[in-house]
Write a protein that holds these residues in place. Structure first.
Motif, PDB file in Angstrom:
ATOM      1  N   THR B 152       0.845  -1.196   0.000  1.00  0.00           N
ATOM      2  CA  THR B 152       0.000   0.000   0.000  1.00  0.00           C
ATOM      3  C   THR B 152       0.879   1.244   0.000  1.00  0.00           C
ATOM      4  OG1 THR B 152      -1.604  -1.249   1.301  1.00  0.00           O
ATOM      5  CG2 THR B 152      -1.928   1.131   1.163  1.00  0.00           C
ATOM      6  N   ASP B 153       1.940   1.188   0.789  1.00  0.00           N
ATOM      7  CA  ASP B 153       2.871   2.311   0.815  1.00  0.00           C
ATOM      8  C   ASP B 153       3.632   2.412  -0.508  1.00  0.00           C
ATOM      9  OD1 ASP B 153       4.416   4.354   2.540  1.00  0.00           O
ATOM     10  OD2 ASP B 153       6.007   3.129   1.672  1.00  0.00           O
ATOM     11  N   HIS B 154       3.977   1.266  -1.054  1.00  0.00           N
ATOM     12  CA  HIS B 154       4.748   1.245  -2.296  1.00  0.00           C
ATOM     13  C   HIS B 154       3.972   1.938  -3.425  1.00  0.00           C
ATOM     14  CE1 HIS B 154       7.596  -0.235  -5.268  1.00  0.00           C
ATOM     15  NE2 HIS B 154       6.599  -0.690  -6.001  1.00  0.00           N
ATOM     16  N   PHE B 155       2.700   1.647  -3.512  1.00  0.00           N
ATOM     17  CA  PHE B 155       1.915   2.236  -4.600  1.00  0.00           C
ATOM     18  C   PHE B 155       1.347   3.601  -4.249  1.00  0.00           C
ATOM     19  CE2 PHE B 155       1.897  -2.319  -5.784  1.00  0.00           C
ATOM     20  CZ  PHE B 155       2.514  -2.185  -7.019  1.00  0.00           C
ATOM     21  N   GLY B 156       1.461   3.968  -2.985  1.00  0.00           N
ATOM     22  CA  GLY B 156       1.332   5.362  -2.572  1.00  0.00           C
ATOM     23  C   GLY B 156       0.010   6.076  -2.838  1.00  0.00           C
ATOM     24  N   ASN B 157      -1.078   5.359  -2.967  1.00  0.00           N
ATOM     25  CA  ASN B 157      -2.358   6.054  -3.204  1.00  0.00           C
ATOM     26  C   ASN B 157      -2.836   6.762  -1.936  1.00  0.00           C
ATOM     27  OD1 ASN B 157      -4.286   4.192  -5.693  1.00  0.00           O
ATOM     28  ND2 ASN B 157      -2.187   4.955  -5.745  1.00  0.00           N
ATOM     29  N   GLU B 158      -3.436   7.924  -2.141  1.00  0.00           N
ATOM     30  CA  GLU B 158      -4.057   8.646  -1.032  1.00  0.00           C
ATOM     31  C   GLU B 158      -5.562   8.475  -1.147  1.00  0.00           C
ATOM     32  OE1 GLU B 158      -2.405  12.788  -0.502  1.00  0.00           O
ATOM     33  OE2 GLU B 158      -1.391  12.174  -2.331  1.00  0.00           O
ATOM     34  N   THR B 159      -6.142   7.786  -0.205  1.00  0.00           N
ATOM     35  CA  THR B 159      -7.592   7.565  -0.307  1.00  0.00           C
ATOM     36  C   THR B 159      -8.347   8.878  -0.193  1.00  0.00           C
ATOM     37  OG1 THR B 159      -7.984   7.236   2.056  1.00  0.00           O
ATOM     38  CG2 THR B 159      -7.306   5.298   0.788  1.00  0.00           C
ATOM     39  N   ALA B 160      -7.797   9.823   0.548  1.00  0.00           N
ATOM     40  CA  ALA B 160      -8.490  11.102   0.702  1.00  0.00           C
ATOM     41  C   ALA B 160      -8.606  11.806  -0.641  1.00  0.00           C
ATOM     42  CB  ALA B 160      -7.741  11.984   1.695  1.00  0.00           C
ATOM     43  N   GLU B 161      -7.618  11.593  -1.504  1.00  0.00           N
ATOM     44  CA  GLU B 161      -7.700  12.230  -2.813  1.00  0.00           C
ATOM     45  C   GLU B 161      -8.566  11.413  -3.761  1.00  0.00           C
ATOM     46  OE1 GLU B 161      -4.071  13.909  -4.284  1.00  0.00           O
ATOM     47  OE2 GLU B 161      -4.734  13.637  -6.357  1.00  0.00           O
ATOM     48  N   VAL B 162      -8.423  10.108  -3.706  1.00  0.00           N
ATOM     49  CA  VAL B 162      -9.268   9.241  -4.544  1.00  0.00           C
ATOM     50  C   VAL B 162     -10.735   9.416  -4.157  1.00  0.00           C
ATOM     51  CG1 VAL B 162      -9.794   6.834  -5.089  1.00  0.00           C
ATOM     52  CG2 VAL B 162      -7.412   7.597  -4.950  1.00  0.00           C
ATOM     53  N   GLY B 163     -10.959   9.525  -2.865  1.00  0.00           N
ATOM     54  CA  GLY B 163     -12.285   9.897  -2.401  1.00  0.00           C
ATOM     55  C   GLY B 163     -13.219   8.757  -2.078  1.00  0.00           C
ATOM     56  N   TYR B 164     -13.095   7.667  -2.805  1.00  0.00           N
ATOM     57  CA  TYR B 164     -14.086   6.604  -2.671  1.00  0.00           C
ATOM     58  C   TYR B 164     -13.633   5.522  -1.684  1.00  0.00           C
ATOM     59  CZ  TYR B 164     -16.718   8.327  -6.680  1.00  0.00           C
ATOM     60  OH  TYR B 164     -17.485   9.086  -7.514  1.00  0.00           O
ATOM     61  N   ASP B 193      -6.389  -0.804 -11.658  1.00  0.00           N
ATOM     62  CA  ASP B 193      -7.207  -0.634 -10.450  1.00  0.00           C
ATOM     63  C   ASP B 193      -7.896   0.734 -10.471  1.00  0.00           C
ATOM     64  OD1 ASP B 193      -7.950  -1.137  -7.581  1.00  0.00           O
ATOM     65  OD2 ASP B 193      -6.619   0.595  -7.312  1.00  0.00           O
ATOM     66  N   VAL B 194      -9.155   0.769 -10.108  1.00  0.00           N
ATOM     67  CA  VAL B 194      -9.912   2.035 -10.213  1.00  0.00           C
ATOM     68  C   VAL B 194      -9.304   3.149  -9.368  1.00  0.00           C
ATOM     69  CG1 VAL B 194     -12.126   1.110 -10.960  1.00  0.00           C
ATOM     70  CG2 VAL B 194     -11.590   1.143  -8.525  1.00  0.00           C
ATOM     71  N   SER B 195      -8.849   2.758  -8.185  1.00  0.00           N
ATOM     72  CA  SER B 195      -8.266   3.779  -7.319  1.00  0.00           C
ATOM     73  C   SER B 195      -7.010   4.365  -7.969  1.00  0.00           C
ATOM     74  CB  SER B 195      -7.927   3.150  -5.963  1.00  0.00           C
ATOM     75  OG  SER B 195      -7.263   4.070  -5.155  1.00  0.00           O
ATOM     76  N   MET B 196      -6.169   3.478  -8.512  1.00  0.00           N
ATOM     77  CA  MET B 196      -4.948   3.945  -9.171  1.00  0.00           C
ATOM     78  C   MET B 196      -5.270   4.757 -10.423  1.00  0.00           C
ATOM     79  SD  MET B 196      -1.686   4.074  -8.933  1.00  0.00           S
ATOM     80  CE  MET B 196      -0.860   2.712  -8.090  1.00  0.00           C
ATOM     81  N   LEU B 197      -6.261   4.284 -11.192  1.00  0.00           N
ATOM     82  CA  LEU B 197      -6.647   5.037 -12.394  1.00  0.00           C
ATOM     83  C   LEU B 197      -7.077   6.451 -12.025  1.00  0.00           C
ATOM     84  CD1 LEU B 197      -8.651   2.333 -14.404  1.00  0.00           C
ATOM     85  CD2 LEU B 197      -6.471   3.415 -15.074  1.00  0.00           C
ATOM     86  N   ARG B 198      -7.757   6.552 -10.877  1.00  0.00           N
ATOM     87  CA  ARG B 198      -8.219   7.858 -10.447  1.00  0.00           C
ATOM     88  C   ARG B 198      -7.049   8.683  -9.876  1.00  0.00           C
ATOM     89  NH1 ARG B 198      -8.875  11.977  -9.204  1.00  0.00           N
ATOM     90  NH2 ARG B 198     -10.558  13.202  -8.262  1.00  0.00           N
ATOM     91  N   ASN B 201      -4.494   9.626 -12.600  1.00  0.00           N
ATOM     92  CA  ASN B 201      -5.116  10.173 -13.813  1.00  0.00           C
ATOM     93  C   ASN B 201      -5.161   9.213 -14.998  1.00  0.00           C
ATOM     94  OD1 ASN B 201      -5.169  12.431 -12.267  1.00  0.00           O
ATOM     95  ND2 ASN B 201      -3.545  13.501 -13.377  1.00  0.00           N
ATOM     96  N   GLY B 202      -4.962   7.933 -14.758  1.00  0.00           N
ATOM     97  CA  GLY B 202      -5.022   6.973 -15.863  1.00  0.00           C
ATOM     98  C   GLY B 202      -6.350   7.040 -16.597  1.00  0.00           C
ATOM     99  N   TYR B 203      -7.383   7.363 -15.871  1.00  0.00           N
ATOM    100  CA  TYR B 203      -8.725   7.388 -16.481  1.00  0.00           C
ATOM    101  C   TYR B 203      -8.880   8.546 -17.462  1.00  0.00           C
ATOM    102  CZ  TYR B 203     -10.295  11.227 -13.436  1.00  0.00           C
ATOM    103  OH  TYR B 203     -10.448  12.438 -12.811  1.00  0.00           O
ATOM    104  N   LEU B 204      -7.974   9.516 -17.377  1.00  0.00           N
ATOM    105  CA  LEU B 204      -8.029  10.641 -18.321  1.00  0.00           C
ATOM    106  C   LEU B 204      -7.124  10.419 -19.527  1.00  0.00           C
ATOM    107  CD1 LEU B 204      -7.773  13.562 -15.722  1.00  0.00           C
ATOM    108  CD2 LEU B 204      -9.849  12.707 -16.875  1.00  0.00           C
ATOM    109  N   ASN B 205      -6.308   9.385 -19.435  1.00  0.00           N
ATOM    110  CA  ASN B 205      -5.256   9.164 -20.423  1.00  0.00           C
ATOM    111  C   ASN B 205      -5.868   8.638 -21.732  1.00  0.00           C
ATOM    112  OD1 ASN B 205      -2.791   8.742 -21.629  1.00  0.00           O
ATOM    113  ND2 ASN B 205      -2.303   6.891 -20.438  1.00  0.00           N
TER     114      ASN B 205
END
Lengths: 532, 558
Positions: B152-164, B193-198, B201-205
């Motif tokens: 989880t730390d390695h991929f470094g997502n912030e749930t607060a920014e992802v939001g969901y 992964d949806v969280s990572m895409l969000r 910005n993968g979902y905008l790519n």
């Protein structure tokens, strides 16, 4: 994080052997009423300091303070350890009572009018467990009562409410209480947090003063340990004020060596003179649990107990000389206590077993020098279970110091003790008049018979006669173990009068019972003999 | 002077005075040959403190009767079933404007419910964090939970920014699935992964406006790193971004979908670092997966991937300083194992945890505990228990308290400061020392103080360190020396001097008394007659003892 938050978080910091521990829990940091904030500074204006000297293990009071006037009974009770009558040291202004020959330092303090002896201090239903008895002395609870705060802690909580929230601050930059030589104490435990900080040992305290820490191994673990310790010291806001105070004093009198109590008191003197506003210091000195070989039989004035008493006496004398030299003598009063005394009769191992009431010393230029109370009653044919009957309740010593030395209102003082003993607290002549600009009560009238019983001896019951000066009057009856048998009188008298009360003893075994009268500052213990 | 300068300045000063400065050869040259030394409580405790959160007495006793190799294999082979998902323990929102999830009953899970209201998703994020904290405390006897935190730390997502909250949970289960599995497959899945895409910005790519965000971090942070041997170019990032065009998030199902219309179908040309690889542009619904496979094959062919990940593991499990000897004797051979095993995580970690290097005395007791090690480890070592699953309100409430403590100490699970993860694992030169500062260290002490003195209570259930009950689990609590020694062996990795131990015993357990038997008698009195008074006598002293232990600097090391 603002500064206040930082301090708040910084105070409860750690600890470690080469550094400093304090036992704050986070719990009390939450409450903050505006009233309490307004009271942040010390409530009572005083620069007085109390130094508490704990003698751990249960000090044998009867060989420290010898009832010379009753020497034959004393000798009879403890032939194998008795101090020869001609070796007992006289103390100034007191006849019929002397102190151990090794306590020459203390004798000098009596001569200088700087020491006070209080006879037979104890409490009803004495506990003979070191741990429990220590907890009782520290908390000022009743024997059968669990109190989770300490008497000095409650006092400091009154003076510095809401601690540690907002401390240190401009009004109180320093620790409220400092314990040297121990990591924990119930004495300074407040209602919710510990009001004190402890300095873990003299050796390590020197390290703290000198800004060094114990060496760490030359390994990665050592590197990290050193790093954490340094952060620890930086977050310990009090370490610098302590270090600064210690560094402010460059010259002290010579203290005895090989004397850990002297080492500790030397630090205390240094911190007081160095300007700390800390009000309570605690030091402790152990080794008094002398069940065997407390004296050298060839010369009973020497041996383990003699060495301990000499160290106590020498240390206190040096301390008193030092604070005089450092010009802070008038700010300091000291007090010795032990969790209990020893049995009247010595055992066959040339020692003494756990007992009850014992004498206390106060020292300082402000004490009302001399002796309070009288020689304990020693039975003609003592048994192994016989104890020194209590003359003064230790809570009255505490309450008097709070009232007469820390200058608190009596009502405030009473609020700091468990409610069921409030009415029984005596205001005793321990401190010189005028220290708090208050009025010292008149001295106790001696010689007048104020309690007696008839018939005497008795078989079933007896009447206890007593004279009260009016006000609260208390009569307690103890057995020889110090157990409270009954409290036949505990009430207010509107005026001075003589009264009597019946003591029904039909269900009690034959033996000696002590009736203790307490009225104002007066107290008297009267032995009553029940026979078959 | 800000905090960092402050710390740096002090460290410099320290280095000037100390014999033990950076660069001096106090590191070891031991390598990954199998450790054949003693296998005692000491080694077990070392292994457990590094691979789990704290070392409980039960776990130490369990592994001490296995061989080192068995213990490592068992830790690396989780057998416990997947946990039940988080449940709705939060109140259904009544705030105007919120679309509440009243359709989800209290105590049932929300993970399959589609609800894109920000308030609801915020509640679910919080629910997820509490649930995860509970899993950490109740971890099975394996490395899994610690590896989940690692990835989880390695991929470094912030749930607060992802939001969901739903998405955070989804990523968590993905990581859980692959935590001890195959790293390359994990990267493949997390790319979609949806969280990572969000988050990146993968979902905008898309083919018209490629977004390089994910492609860059894929190389820089997730696989290759920025070391001297990682020589990908800016153009490589651009080309990789094109490979990754077309992935989107289906808001109706919370799944990722590949939209071929948004995919760049041209050939993607890479630099000499990647041997001038060309990834053939594809069309149609399978284009995204096929090109992603090509991209990962190309990246994972690089020697540096295994080395980068092994270094990260090393800093997570062993120590942060990697000198030339460690690089040669440990990192490189482990990376070979990682590669040889096609990026299976288990053989790599098995080799590490069975190595001479791991058990080298110089690598013991030097690991500054993370906030999770401190909070979760303390709770576990002190045997804190929670309520049955049905009492979710009690449990989640308490877990939230402990989650918040970790946040206050500087570690917010699944919410690192940025995509790089927690600075303690990458920030030269301080690394782990970043955890300890004048704010966090007092808080660490406050936490253990609080747990000893009052603990926390919810719905009438109190969790508190029970020092007396803990002492009863020890071999010989009646003997104050044994009691202190055994506690120190469990809690500390660095022993105290005999003088210190004697001092602690006399001043705390004996309250200044000189004879050990006063403690022995007090303990015996409590055991034979557990009255309130007898309990208090031992409890007062044990509380002081444990508070003292936990406040020692040594307690911060594992």
């Amino acid at each position: 994080m603002n500064r206040k938050d930082f301090l708040l978080n910084a105070i409860p910091a750690a600890v470690i052997l080469p550094e400093v521990i304090n036992g704050y829990s986070v719990k009390a940091m939450t409450g903050s009423s505006p009233l309490v904030q307004a009271l942040m500074r010390g409530t009572t204006l005083t620069d007085h300091v109390l130094v508490i000297v704990q003698l751990s293990g249960g000090n044998d009071g009867l060989n420290m303070v010898i009832p010379v006037a009753d020497y034959s009974r004393y000798y009879n009770a403890r032939t194998n350890i008795a101090i020869p009558e001609n070796r007992v040291l006289n103390i100034a202004g007191v006849s019929g009572t002397g102190i151990h020959p090794s306590m020459t330092g203390l004798q000098t303090l009596f001569t200088e009018g700087k020491a006070k002896l209080i006879q037979a201090v104890g409490y009803p239903q004495p506990n003979f467990s070191h741990f429990r008895a220590t907890d009782i002395w520290m908390s000022a609870s009743n024997s059968n009562q669990e109190v989770y705060s300490g008497w000095a802690g409650r006092y400091l909580n009154y003076e510095y409410p809401n601690f540690p929230t907002g401390y240190p601050n401009t009004d109180m930059t320093d620790p409220l209480a400092i314990q040297i030589g121990s990591t924990t104490t119930l004495t300074t435990q407040g209602p919710s947090v510990n009001m004190g900080m402890s300095i873990t040992s003299a050796t390590n305290f020197y390290n703290l003063i000198n800004g060094t820490t114990d060496p760490v191994p030359s390994t990665p673990a050592g590197k990290e340990l050193k790093f954490i310790r340094q952060v620890n010291q930086q977050t310990q806001k009090y370490s610098s004020v302590i270090r600064n105070a210690a560094n402010a004093v460059t010259q002290q009198v010579t203290y005895p060596t090989n004397n850990s109590l002297a080492d500790q008191l030397k630090i205390v003197a240094r911190l007081i003179a160095g300007g700390l506003k800390t009000r309570v210091y605690m030091v402790s000195f152990g080794g008094f649990d002398n069940h065997s070989v407390q004296v050298n039989t060839a010369d009973t004035t020497t041996g383990t107990h003699a060495t301990l008493l000499q160290r106590v006496s020498d240390a206190i004398k040096a301390f008193q000389d030092d604070i005089k030299f450092l010009n802070v003598e008038n700010r300091v009063v000291g007090m010795t206590y032990s969790e209990f005394g020893r049995r009247i009769k010595s055992n066959s191992s040339v020692g003494t077993d756990h007992g009850a009431a014992a004498p206390m010393f106060l020292f300082g230029s402000s004490v009302d020098a001399g002796m309070l109370g009288m020689n304990p009653t020693i039975p003609a044919a003592p048994t192994v279970n016989d104890n020194v009957p209590m003359q003064y309740d230790f809570r009255s010593i505490y309450s008097t110091l709070l009232e007469k030395w820390f200058c608190l209102d009596k009502a405030i003082v009473e609020s700091l003790f468990p409610p069921n003993i409030n009415a029984q607290l005596q205001s005793l002549p321990l401190i010189k008049a005028g220290v708090c600009s208050g009025v010292t009560p008149p001295p106790q009238i001696t010689g007048e018979k104020i309690i007696w019983n008839y018939p005497h001896p008795f078989t079933v019951g007896t009447d206890i006669f007593f004279k009260t000066q009016g006000g609260h009057t208390l009569i307690q009856v103890f057995d020889t173990l110090g157990r409270l048998i009954t409290t036949p009188v505990d009430k207010e008298y509107a005026a001075a009068m003589q009264d009597k009360v019946h003591f029904a003893a039909d269900a009690l075994p034959p033996g000696i019972y002590y009736a203790r009268l307490q009225n104002g500052i007066t107290q008297k213990v009267w032995p009553m003999l029940k026979v078959r | 002077m800000d905090r960092r300068e402050f710390l740096t300045a002090r460290r410099k000063k320290q280095a000037d005075n100390a014999e033990n400065i950076s660069g001096k050869p106090y590191r070891t040259t031991s390598g990954i040959a199998t450790y054949t030394g003693a296998w005692t409580e000491q080694e077990v405790t070392h292994l457990l403190k590094r691979t789990m959160f704290g070392a409980t007495k039960a776990d130490i006793d369990y592994f001490k009767f296995r061989t080192m190799s068995q213990a490592v294999d068992e830790l690396l082979t989780p057998t416990a079933p997947d946990p039940n998902p988080p449940v709705k323990e939060y109140a259904t929102s009544t705030t105007p404007g919120v679309t509440p999830d009243g359709n989800i009953a209290q105590g049932t899970t929300w993970i399959n419910d589609i609800n894109s209201d920000g308030t609801v998703q915020s509640q679910r994020r919080s629910s997820y964090k509490k649930w995860w904290t509970g899993l950490l405390i109740n971890q099975d006897r394996s490395i899994r939970e610690k590896l989940i935190m690692f990835w989880t730390d390695h991929f470094g997502n912030e749930t607060a920014e992802v939001g969901y909250g739903n998405w955070a949970y989804k990523q968590h289960t993905l990581i859980r699935q692959y935590a001890v599995g195959n790293f390359k497959n994990l990267v493949r899945e997390i790319t979609k992964d949806v969280s990572m895409l969000r988050y990146l910005n993968g979902y905008l790519n898309n083919k018209n406006a490629p977004d390089e965000n994910y492609a860059r971090e894929l190389m820089e942070l997730f696989t290759l790193g920025k070391g001297p041997d990682s020589q990908y170019t800016e153009n490589d990032v651009k080309e990789a971004a094109k490979v990754l065009t077309g992935w989107q998030i289906d808001g109706a199902t919370y799944t990722s979908v590949f939209n071929a219309n948004r995919h760049a179908t041209t050939n993607k040309l890479f630099s000499s670092f990647f041997n001038n690889t060309t990834i053939t542009g594809r069309t149609g619904t399978t284009a995204g997966d096929l090109e992603l496979a090509d991209l990962l094959n190309m990246i994972f062919a690089q020697q540096e991937v295994a080395k980068y990940i092994v270094r990260k593991f090393y800093r997570w499990f062993v120590y942060y300083a990697i000198d030339a000897a460690t690089e040669t004797n440990v990192i490189a051979p482990l990376a070979d194992i990682f590669r040889t095993n096609n990026y299976e995580i288990k053989p790599l970690l098995a080799a590490l945890f069975k190595s001479e290097h791991f058990y080298d005395m110089l690598n013991r007791g030097c690991y500054i505990k993370t906030p999770a090690d401190h909070v979760i480890g303390s709770l576990r070592e002190m045997n804190i228990q929670f309520r049955p699953e049905a009492e979710y309100d009690t449990n989640y409430g308490l877990w939230n308290t402990f989650y918040s403590w970790m946040v206050n100490m500087g570690q917010n699970l699944h919410d690192p400061p940025n995509v790089s993860g927690m600075p303690a694992y990458y920030q030269e030169p301080s690394f782990h020392e970043i955890w300890i500062n004048s704010d966090s260290l007092p808080k660490r002490n406050q936490f253990t103080d609080t747990m000893i003195n009052s603990g926390y209570s919810r719905n009438g259930y109190r969790v508190q360190f029970n020092c007396v009950a803990f002492a009863q689990t020890l071999t010989n609590p009646a003997n104050p020396n044994d009691l202190i020694d055994e506690c120190l062996r469990m809690f500390f990795r660095n022993d105290l001097s005999a003088q210190s131990k004697a001092q602690i015993k006399t001043q705390i357990l004996l309250t200044g008394q000189q004879w050990d038997y006063y403690w022995t008698n007090a303990w015996a009195a409590y055991i034979s007659n557990p009255t309130t008074a007898n309990f208090n006598t031992v409890n007062t002293r044990l509380k002081s003892l444990f508070q003292y232990f936990f406040n020692l600097s040594e307690y911060q090391l594992s």
